[in-house]
Write an enzyme that holds these catalytic residues in place. Structure first.
Site: not given
Length: 351
Positions: A56, A81, A167, A169, A189, A209, A275, A277-278
């Site tokens: 604003e 606000c 992935a 094997a 990300r 990361l 996998p 953690l997900a």
């Protein structure tokens, strides 16, 4: 008097402007458009990040002459606000400028920052709420969810083959998806406040990361890396060179993790793996969004993208609905949202 059509057009423009601001900060993306009595746009503004002018005030500063604000209509994506933080209250700035009408899409859920609408009304300003509320809410859904709930919005992401494998094997996984899908991941990300992986992923993949552009250059906005698990991160791990300080969380208490991140003003967590953690986030009912990048390939083998969720029978399945489907090069992005928090038993994440 501005028309509803002019105000709706201005709100769409304000939402568009808001996206120019940073997505991963403590503050929401907000846009503002000021209209004169004939419905013409006379100023625009958006919030550029913590400590800078709110949308604003930025719009008021964009006026060719401050006197043009008198009797004008301010169209804002979020309720102005009503508190003093790093900047002053936007409600007072609009009152002092002499604005005659304020239209905003979504109420501010903040305990200290809300109340701007009531303050404007008390000053005799005409206030309307809810214009294009669905579009405005979708634009800042992670921030709104975090503020309303008190813990960060959680996005769980994985990439897989058509047969659900993360992935081959032998454990190799680079690359299942193509460059367009990977670029989309890096963009997302950069929009999150934190990126979380298990220690198993750190040991097996040694990820950096970071959020990077297609040329490998780090983007200006970076998520804070969070490593979940009881094993210590090796001192030569690439993630320790991340431009943001790494958070190591040696516990399996995911709700405690989210509370800790909330105390650090993190509004959005991007869970990338592995996998286990997900699956733990999914089984605990902590995922707000699920992003699945599917490549047109088959791998077979035991390394599935998601592990056991504790589903013993079909009636226990955690149903979702698709929010978005997009073709990215040869790959497909599926974005799904849980219909409701599930009550599946929590599984273990990476040790």
């Amino acid at each position: 008097m501005t028309s509803q059509r002019h105000e709706a057009d201005a709100m769409r423009r304000a939402i568009e402007l808001s996206r120019r601001g940073p997505a991963n900060g403590v503050n929401p993306r907000v846009g503002c458009v000021i209209l004169d009595a004939a419905g013409r746009v006379i100023a625009e503004g958006w919030h550029r990040g913590r400590g800078t002018a709110h949308a604003e005030v930025a719009a008021l500063d964009d006026l060719a002459d401050r006197s043009l604000a008198v009797g004008a209509t301010a169209v804002v994506t979020l309720e102005p606000c009503n508190h003093t933080g790093a900047t002053g209250p936007c409600s007072e700035a609009l009152i002092d400028a002499g604005v005659g009408r304020v239209v905003y899409a979504v109420a501010d859920p903040g305990a200290s920052s809300s109340g701007g609408g009531d303050r404007l009304r008390a000053a005799g300003i005409d206030v309307e709420t809810g214009l294009l509320a669905d579009e405005a809410e979708a634009n800042i859904r992670p921030w709104l969810t975090a503020m309303r709930r008190g813990t960060p919005f959680v996005t769980v992401k994985w990439a897989s083959s058509l047969d659900g494998r993360a992935a081959a094997a032998d454990g190799t996984s680079r690359w299942i998806t193509g460059p367009s899908a990977r670029a989309d991941v890096h963009r997302r990300r950069a929009e999150a406040g934190a990126i979380a992986v298990g220690t198993g992923t750190v040991f097996s993949d040694d990820p950096s990361l970071t959020a990077r552009d297609p040329d490998g250059k780090e983007l200006s906005e970076q998520p804070i890396p969070v490593i979940v698990g009881r094993r210590s991160v090796p001192r030569d791990s690439r993630v320790l060179a991340h431009p943001a300080s790494v958070i190591e969380y040696p516990s399996r208490d995911l709700r405690g993790l989210l509370q800790m991140l909330a105390e650090r003003d993190i509004r959005h967590v991007f869970v990338e793996g592995g996998p286990a953690l997900a699956s733990a986030f999914l089984a605990a009912g902590l995922a707000d969004d699920v992003l699945v990048y599917i490549a047109p390939t088959l791998l077979g083998g035991p390394l599935t993208a998601i592990t056991d969720l504790g589903v013993r029978t079909i009636s226990e399945q955690a149903r979702m609905r698709f929010d978005h489907i997009e073709l990215l090069g040869d790959d497909v992005l599926l974005v799904a949202r849980p219909l409701s928090p599930n009550t599946l038993p929590t599984t273990k994440e990476d040790d």
